[in-house]
Design an enzyme around this catalytic site. Structure first.
Site, PDB file in Angstrom:
ATOM      1  N   HIS A   1       0.574  -1.101  -0.038  1.00 36.15           N
ATOM      2  CA  HIS A   1      -0.151  -0.009   0.058  1.00 36.15           C
ATOM      3  C   HIS A   1       0.754   1.229   0.105  1.00 36.15           C
ATOM      4  O   HIS A   1       0.211   2.414   0.248  1.00 36.15           O
ATOM      5  CB  HIS A   1      -0.896  -0.067   1.206  1.00 36.15           C
ATOM      6  CG  HIS A   1      -2.111   0.808   1.241  1.00 36.15           C
ATOM      7  ND1 HIS A   1      -2.356   1.812   1.531  1.00 36.15           N
ATOM      8  CD2 HIS A   1      -2.983   0.812   0.331  1.00 36.15           C
ATOM      9  CE1 HIS A   1      -3.604   2.647   1.433  1.00 36.15           C
ATOM     10  NE2 HIS A   1      -4.056   1.602   0.325  1.00 36.15           N
TER      11      HIS A   1
ATOM     12  N   LYS B   1       3.007   4.562  -1.424  1.00 37.91           N
ATOM     13  CA  LYS B   1       2.877   5.124  -2.775  1.00 37.91           C
ATOM     14  C   LYS B   1       4.051   6.281  -2.574  1.00 37.91           C
ATOM     15  O   LYS B   1       3.697   7.331  -2.106  1.00 37.91           O
ATOM     16  CB  LYS B   1       1.426   5.919  -2.534  1.00 37.91           C
ATOM     17  CG  LYS B   1       0.202   5.199  -2.468  1.00 37.91           C
ATOM     18  CD  LYS B   1      -0.751   5.707  -1.990  1.00 37.91           C
ATOM     19  CE  LYS B   1      -2.008   4.940  -1.639  1.00 37.91           C
ATOM     20  NZ  LYS B   1      -2.049   4.228  -0.507  1.00 37.91           N
TER      21      LYS B   1
ATOM     22  N   ASP C   1      16.733   9.483  -8.345  1.00 40.05           N
ATOM     23  CA  ASP C   1      18.141   9.639  -8.297  1.00 40.05           C
ATOM     24  C   ASP C   1      18.631   9.592  -6.792  1.00 40.05           C
ATOM     25  O   ASP C   1      19.603  10.157  -6.465  1.00 40.05           O
ATOM     26  CB  ASP C   1      18.803  10.849  -8.863  1.00 40.05           C
ATOM     27  CG  ASP C   1      18.573  10.993 -10.414  1.00 40.05           C
ATOM     28  OD1 ASP C   1      18.650   9.852 -10.918  1.00 40.05           O
ATOM     29  OD2 ASP C   1      18.157  11.916 -11.079  1.00 40.05           O
TER      30      ASP C   1
END
Length: 191
Positions: A113, A115, A120
């Protein structure tokens, strides 16, 4: 300590806090900029891009990931297994699985879950915002873009030492293969 020095100390502390987070911005949706920020984060990546996102089907974001792969950015994507094969995400899953990069679906724990995306190892986005059309156009969501090194390092460490380790390439290939999705794997894009 007299009042003057307490005020001076507190004022200095406030300046230090403001400066340490000078590279952090917050956005809200619907239509509040999270989609644009995700696409820009991906577009800014020069060498690496690590993504752990529950649901991914936003055409602008998928297009930005594809363009980054064509620029030679080494990309690792981890998404939730149940979401990856859902009706709204299947086309994006097919596209991302065949980019010649490292694409995995989670194989450990109930759902993946998270996000977040890291460009870089220096700039990242996180929040409730799934990288989907509905998150941008219909949902109340939030996202934060930051270059705060303490935050970025914490997320990068979680990605590299846990998420990428427990969600194996072999299990991802198995899940994708059972759904008729061939996967092109770029060995140089990470373990």
């Amino acid at each position: 300590m007299d009042l003057f020095f307490k005020i001076l100390l507190l004022a200095g502390w406030g300046i230090a806090i403001a400066q340490s987070h000078a590279g952090t911005q917050v956005y809200f949706s619907p239509n509040g900029g999270c989609e644009t920020q995700a696409a820009q984060l991906i577009s800014k990546a020069k060498s690496t891009l690590d993504i752990a996102v529950y649901s991914l089907n936003n055409p602008a974001i998928v297009s930005a990931i594809s363009a980054a792969a064509k620029r030679g950015v080494k990309i690792r994507v981890l998404t939730d297994r149940t979401q990856a094969f859902g009706k709204g995400n299947l086309d994006a899953t097919r596209t991302l699985a065949t980019l010649g990069q490292n694409f995995r679906v989670h194989s450990k724990n109930r759902i993946m879950h998270n996000k977040f995306g890291i460009a870089d190892g220096k700039l990242m986005m996180t929040g409730s915002f799934n990288w989907t059309r509905s998150a941008e156009q219909a949902n109340d969501e939030n996202c934060m873009i930051t270059d705060d090194s303490n935050i970025v390092v914490s997320f990068k460490k979680r990605f590299e030492t846990h998420l990428w380790v427990v969600n194996t390439l072999e299990k991802s290939q198995k899940y994708l293969g059972t759904r008729g999705i061939g996967m092109i794997h770029r060995k140089t894009a990470g373990k």
